[in-house]
Scaffold this motif. Structure first.
Motif, PDB file in Angstrom:
ATOM      1  N   GLU A   7      -1.614  -1.276  11.476  1.00  0.00           N
ATOM      2  CA  GLU A   7      -2.028  -0.966  10.115  1.00  0.00           C
ATOM      3  C   GLU A   7      -3.268  -1.738   9.688  1.00  0.00           C
ATOM      4  O   GLU A   7      -3.666  -1.662   8.537  1.00  0.00           O
ATOM      5  CB  GLU A   7      -0.876  -1.248   9.151  1.00  0.00           C
ATOM      6  CG  GLU A   7       0.311  -0.345   9.393  1.00  0.00           C
ATOM      7  CD  GLU A   7       1.470  -0.670   8.485  1.00  0.00           C
ATOM      8  OE1 GLU A   7       1.313  -1.509   7.584  1.00  0.00           O
ATOM      9  OE2 GLU A   7       2.537  -0.084   8.681  1.00  0.00           O
ATOM     10  N   CYS A   8      -3.863  -2.471  10.575  1.00  0.00           N
ATOM     11  CA  CYS A   8      -5.017  -3.276  10.207  1.00  0.00           C
ATOM     12  C   CYS A   8      -6.251  -2.395   9.993  1.00  0.00           C
ATOM     13  O   CYS A   8      -6.308  -1.256  10.438  1.00  0.00           O
ATOM     14  CB  CYS A   8      -5.292  -4.337  11.260  1.00  0.00           C
ATOM     15  SG  CYS A   8      -5.862  -3.664  12.815  1.00  0.00           S
ATOM     16  N   ARG A   9      -7.219  -2.957   9.320  1.00  0.00           N
ATOM     17  CA  ARG A   9      -8.451  -2.225   9.010  1.00  0.00           C
ATOM     18  C   ARG A   9      -9.455  -2.430  10.136  1.00  0.00           C
ATOM     19  O   ARG A   9      -9.711  -3.548  10.568  1.00  0.00           O
ATOM     20  CB  ARG A   9      -9.017  -2.755   7.699  1.00  0.00           C
ATOM     21  CG  ARG A   9     -10.221  -2.014   7.216  1.00  0.00           C
ATOM     22  CD  ARG A   9     -10.434  -2.309   5.733  1.00  0.00           C
ATOM     23  NE  ARG A   9     -11.666  -1.706   5.295  1.00  0.00           N
ATOM     24  CZ  ARG A   9     -12.737  -2.386   4.951  1.00  0.00           C
ATOM     25  NH1 ARG A   9     -12.709  -3.699   4.958  1.00  0.00           N
ATOM     26  NH2 ARG A   9     -13.828  -1.762   4.576  1.00  0.00           N
ATOM     27  N   VAL A  78     -16.847  -6.372   6.710  1.00  0.00           N
ATOM     28  CA  VAL A  78     -16.042  -7.221   7.586  1.00  0.00           C
ATOM     29  C   VAL A  78     -15.524  -8.427   6.807  1.00  0.00           C
ATOM     30  O   VAL A  78     -14.347  -8.778   6.891  1.00  0.00           O
ATOM     31  CB  VAL A  78     -16.849  -7.676   8.819  1.00  0.00           C
ATOM     32  CG1 VAL A  78     -16.110  -8.749   9.595  1.00  0.00           C
ATOM     33  CG2 VAL A  78     -17.175  -6.476   9.710  1.00  0.00           C
ATOM     34  N   GLU A  79     -16.385  -9.061   6.026  1.00  0.00           N
ATOM     35  CA  GLU A  79     -16.001 -10.272   5.304  1.00  0.00           C
ATOM     36  C   GLU A  79     -14.975 -10.007   4.216  1.00  0.00           C
ATOM     37  O   GLU A  79     -14.106 -10.831   3.969  1.00  0.00           O
ATOM     38  CB  GLU A  79     -17.236 -10.943   4.708  1.00  0.00           C
ATOM     39  CG  GLU A  79     -18.112 -11.593   5.758  1.00  0.00           C
ATOM     40  CD  GLU A  79     -19.383 -12.189   5.184  1.00  0.00           C
ATOM     41  OE1 GLU A  79     -19.676 -11.974   3.986  1.00  0.00           O
ATOM     42  OE2 GLU A  79     -20.083 -12.877   5.949  1.00  0.00           O
ATOM     43  N   ARG A  80     -15.066  -8.882   3.527  1.00  0.00           N
ATOM     44  CA  ARG A  80     -14.120  -8.621   2.434  1.00  0.00           C
ATOM     45  C   ARG A  80     -12.862  -7.911   2.901  1.00  0.00           C
ATOM     46  O   ARG A  80     -11.916  -7.764   2.149  1.00  0.00           O
ATOM     47  CB  ARG A  80     -14.792  -7.828   1.325  1.00  0.00           C
ATOM     48  CG  ARG A  80     -14.979  -6.368   1.592  1.00  0.00           C
ATOM     49  CD  ARG A  80     -15.439  -5.633   0.342  1.00  0.00           C
ATOM     50  NE  ARG A  80     -15.751  -4.264   0.684  1.00  0.00           N
ATOM     51  CZ  ARG A  80     -16.966  -3.756   0.767  1.00  0.00           C
ATOM     52  NH1 ARG A  80     -18.009  -4.507   0.512  1.00  0.00           N
ATOM     53  NH2 ARG A  80     -17.153  -2.500   1.094  1.00  0.00           N
ATOM     54  N   GLY A  81     -12.843  -7.490   4.140  1.00  0.00           N
ATOM     55  CA  GLY A  81     -11.696  -6.732   4.647  1.00  0.00           C
ATOM     56  C   GLY A  81     -10.518  -7.616   4.980  1.00  0.00           C
ATOM     57  O   GLY A  81     -10.436  -8.167   6.063  1.00  0.00           O
ATOM     58  N   GLN A  82      -9.600  -7.761   4.041  1.00  0.00           N
ATOM     59  CA  GLN A  82      -8.376  -8.501   4.326  1.00  0.00           C
ATOM     60  C   GLN A  82      -7.553  -7.679   5.300  1.00  0.00           C
ATOM     61  O   GLN A  82      -7.377  -6.482   5.130  1.00  0.00           O
ATOM     62  CB  GLN A  82      -7.595  -8.754   3.050  1.00  0.00           C
ATOM     63  CG  GLN A  82      -8.322  -9.685   2.107  1.00  0.00           C
ATOM     64  CD  GLN A  82      -7.552  -9.888   0.825  1.00  0.00           C
ATOM     65  OE1 GLN A  82      -6.849  -9.011   0.369  1.00  0.00           O
ATOM     66  NE2 GLN A  82      -7.699 -11.061   0.255  1.00  0.00           N
ATOM     67  N   GLY A  83      -7.082  -8.300   6.319  1.00  0.00           N
ATOM     68  CA  GLY A  83      -6.307  -7.598   7.322  1.00  0.00           C
ATOM     69  C   GLY A  83      -7.165  -6.916   8.377  1.00  0.00           C
ATOM     70  O   GLY A  83      -6.649  -6.192   9.205  1.00  0.00           O
TER      71      GLY A  83
END
Length: 109
Positions: A7-9, A78-83
């Motif tokens: 389920e990760c981004r 990439v930096e704001r993508g939690q998970g």
């Protein structure tokens, strides 16, 4: 952990450069496949790789300025993508390497 990984981004920046303007010798002819390759990879990442369509950035024949804008956008995602579990940067455009090798002042390895 396995469920978390599925389920990760995933985010990607795909760059295809066929046309080089003002970067080297006049004998740099346009390439035929880098943009096609980037587009095909985009389709595979979305249809089979688990990437969301909005998370696959595509840059076709960017100018230097446009390339840096896309790189900044990619970095921000990439930096704001939690998970986030995967960041893919793909570049297709063979002349640049050819040009660097030709202009190397000593034997290139």
């Amino acid at each position: 952990k396995v469920n978390q990984m599925t389920e990760c981004r995933k985010v990607a920046l795909l760059i295809g450069v066929e046309e080089y303007k003002s970067v080297g010798p006049a004998d740099l002819h346009p390439l035929n496949n880098p943009v096609k390759d980037a587009n095909k990879l985009r389709g595979v990442l979305i249809s089979q790789g688990g990437f969301a369509e909005e998370d696959v950035l595509l840059s076709e024949n960017p100018t230097r300025t446009e390339l840096f804008v896309k790189l900044d956008e990619f970095r921000a995602r990439v930096e704001r993508g939690q998970g986030s579990c995967l960041a893919l940067l793909y570049y297709s455009g063979g002349h640049r390497l050819h040009y660097l090798r030709r202009s190397c002042p000593r034997k290139c390895t």
